[in-house]
Scaffold this motif. Structure first.
Motif, mmCIF file in Angstrom:
data_model
loop_
_atom_site.group_PDB
_atom_site.id
_atom_site.type_symbol
_atom_site.label_atom_id
_atom_site.label_comp_id
_atom_site.label_asym_id
_atom_site.label_seq_id
_atom_site.Cartn_x
_atom_site.Cartn_y
_atom_site.Cartn_z
ATOM 1 N N GLU A 5 39.710 -39.045 13.248
ATOM 2 C CA GLU A 5 39.649 -38.938 14.704
ATOM 3 C C GLU A 5 40.723 -37.992 15.231
ATOM 4 N N MET A 6 40.331 -37.175 16.205
ATOM 5 C CA MET A 6 41.250 -36.276 16.878
ATOM 6 C C MET A 6 41.429 -36.793 18.306
ATOM 7 N N ILE A 7 42.680 -36.850 18.751
ATOM 8 C CA ILE A 7 42.972 -37.349 20.093
ATOM 9 C C ILE A 7 43.805 -36.318 20.855
ATOM 10 N N THR A 8 43.761 -36.404 22.168
ATOM 11 C CA THR A 8 44.523 -35.477 23.009
ATOM 12 C C THR A 8 45.977 -35.924 23.099
ATOM 13 N N VAL A 9 46.815 -35.055 23.637
ATOM 14 C CA VAL A 9 48.227 -35.391 23.842
ATOM 15 C C VAL A 9 48.345 -36.608 24.759
ATOM 16 N N SER A 10 47.528 -36.669 25.789
ATOM 17 C CA SER A 10 47.554 -37.792 26.719
ATOM 18 C C SER A 10 47.198 -39.095 26.011
ATOM 19 N N GLU A 11 46.170 -39.066 25.188
ATOM 20 C CA GLU A 11 45.777 -40.261 24.434
ATOM 21 C C GLU A 11 46.866 -40.655 23.437
ATOM 22 N N ALA A 12 47.453 -39.664 22.781
ATOM 23 C CA ALA A 12 48.532 -39.929 21.824
ATOM 24 C C ALA A 12 49.728 -40.559 22.526
ATOM 25 N N THR A 14 49.621 -42.443 25.231
ATOM 26 C CA THR A 14 49.253 -43.819 25.564
ATOM 27 C C THR A 14 49.356 -44.724 24.343
ATOM 28 N N VAL A 15 48.851 -44.250 23.211
ATOM 29 C CA VAL A 15 48.839 -45.040 21.981
ATOM 30 C C VAL A 15 50.260 -45.285 21.465
ATOM 31 N N SER A 16 51.084 -44.247 21.510
ATOM 32 C CA SER A 16 52.402 -44.312 20.877
ATOM 33 C C SER A 16 53.508 -44.825 21.792
ATOM 34 N N GLY A 17 53.338 -44.636 23.101
ATOM 35 C CA GLY A 17 54.408 -44.975 24.030
ATOM 36 C C GLY A 17 55.388 -43.834 24.235
ATOM 37 N N TYR A 18 55.200 -42.715 23.522
ATOM 38 C CA TYR A 18 56.030 -41.520 23.703
ATOM 39 C C TYR A 18 55.510 -40.720 24.892
ATOM 40 N N THR A 19 56.380 -39.942 25.512
ATOM 41 C CA THR A 19 55.939 -39.079 26.604
ATOM 42 C C THR A 19 55.111 -37.927 26.039
ATOM 43 N N PRO A 20 54.249 -37.321 26.869
ATOM 44 C CA PRO A 20 53.501 -36.149 26.404
ATOM 45 C C PRO A 20 54.429 -35.031 25.915
#
Length: 67
Positions: A5-12, A14-20
């Motif tokens: 699966e490929m995800i966008t920076v925004s999705e990443a 949200t998933v990780s809790g890190y800022t974009p």
């Protein structure tokens, strides 16, 4: 998330809790795998998951070995 699966920076973010911005830094540093497609970054979800699982510690790193 699936392995391919490929995800966008925004999705990443949200998933990780890190800022974009931090996600983009990880991409620039080569710590997570990503590619540019049509002006956006697509991140390999498995790469992000592996990075998170490695339990990175924020902040400056000490030159002293762990005791």
């Amino acid at each position: 998330m699936t392995d391919s699966e490929m995800i966008t920076v925004s999705e990443a973010s949200t998933v990780s809790g890190y800022t974009p911005q931090h996600i983009r830094l990880l991409i620039r540093q080569g710590l997570i795998n990503a590619r540019r497609a049509g002006g956006i970054w697509l991140i390999e979800a498995s790469s992000l998951s592996n990075y998170i699982d490695s339990n990175p510690k924020p902040g400056p790193k000490s030159d002293k070995p762990d005791a």
